[in-house]
Enzyme design. Structure first.
Site, PDB file in Angstrom:
ATOM      1  CB  SER A  66      -0.944  -0.051   1.206  1.00 18.06           C
ATOM      2  OG  SER A  66      -1.941   0.933   1.122  1.00 18.06           O
ATOM      3  CG  ASP A 113      -6.392  -2.732  -3.707  1.00 19.45           C
ATOM      4  OD1 ASP A 113      -6.988  -1.891  -3.020  1.00 19.45           O
ATOM      5  OD2 ASP A 113      -5.202  -3.036  -3.518  1.00 19.45           O
ATOM      6  CG  HIS A 143      -5.526  -2.501   0.012  1.00 21.52           C
ATOM      7  ND1 HIS A 143      -4.734  -2.154  -1.060  1.00 21.52           N
ATOM      8  CD2 HIS A 143      -5.063  -1.748   1.059  1.00 21.52           C
ATOM      9  CE1 HIS A 143      -3.855  -1.242  -0.709  1.00 21.52           C
ATOM     10  NE2 HIS A 143      -4.015  -0.984   0.581  1.00 21.52           N
TER      11      HIS A 143
END
Length: 267
Positions: free
Chosen positions: A96, A218, A247
């Protein structure tokens, strides 16, 4: 298996987990998460003969809370960990918003110690909207940061399920507690860093092989705006799409993730 603090000046320190032996793999957790999120992936790679290292970002987990949360400062923290543990021929795995830490580290400190980079659900390269483009507006970012500051628990209730769909309630509670335990200042400031950064130049300058792993479900980092853009910008990049995955790849698909990382290192 050991854990320790790496000193970061003026009495501050970064909490580090250092497990196993073999070629080193260093994990960077995403926004508001700490090194615990990588536990299963790390153990699987230990079983594959690899040393795994993860640390809590400043203001996260067991690390102390000081200074700023811009990518330059966070990249310098990463450099301190790498140098303190004498890591070389290193694989960095960044999830991320931590992708920006890894890319900024390479831009500021070079790739002498790093052999490859794995980006997992990476955000960017640019989130904020440029004139005439789609993206997050300054007003939307201000609203989000205000809510994170004043109603973090409510934000978590609204967003924890899409992070790792299908996870047991106990896992969701564990991840929610991880976010709540994070420094509120870190939560807000690091979110702003992620949103306001333009990582295009950092990405284009990477001179090590990059594996991009990204779920096509995601919701936090839409694949077309993030992974596919990185695949176009980064030299020597390979994009691998996880169909039906969101995610929180290290939560829902740790076995597959570990296998793909180990396979890339073995090449």
């Amino acid at each position: 298996m050991t854990s320790a603090f790496v000193a970061r000046g003026s009495g501050h320190g970064l909490f580090v987990r250092d497990w196993g032996s073999g070629p080193p793999v260093l994990f960077l957790a995403g926004w508001a998460m700490d090194s615990r999120i990588w536990g299963e992936t790390m153990l699987r790679l230990n079983a594959a003969g690899l040393r795994t290292v993860a640390y809590d970002r400043r203001g996260h987990g067991r690390s102390t809370d000081w200074g700023g949360y811009d990518y330059d400062a966070l990249a310098d923290d990463l450099a301190t960990v790498i140098e303190s543990l004498h890591l070389r021929d290193l694989t960095i795995v960044a999830h991320s918003g931590a992708g920006g830490e890894a890319m900024r580290y390479l831009a500021r400190h070079g790739s002498e110690r790093v052999s490859r980079l794995v980006l997992v659900g990476a955000t960017g390269p640019r989130i904020m909207a440029a004139p005439g483009e789609q993206g997050v507006t300054p007003q939307q970012l201000d609203f989000l940061c205000a809510r994170l500051a004043a109603d973090l628990s409510g934000w978590i209730d609204d967003n924890i399920q899409p992070f790792a769909p299908g996870s047991p309630s106990r896992v969701n509670d564990w991840m929610a507690a991880m976010v709540m335990d994070c420094s509120r200042r870190a939560v807000v400031q690091f979110q702003r860093t992620i949103a306001e950064a333009d990582l295009t130049a950092d990405a284009a300058a990477i001179d090590v092989p990059v594996l991009i792993l990204h779920g096509d479900r995601d919701a936090s980092a839409a694949i077309d705006a993030s992974a596919r853009r990185y695949a176009e910008i980064i030299p020597h990049a390979t994009l691998q799409v996880y169909a039906g995955v969101a995610h929180g790849v290290m939560v829902t698909d740790a076995a597959r993730l570990a296998a793909d990382i180990a396979q890339r290192i073995a090449r």
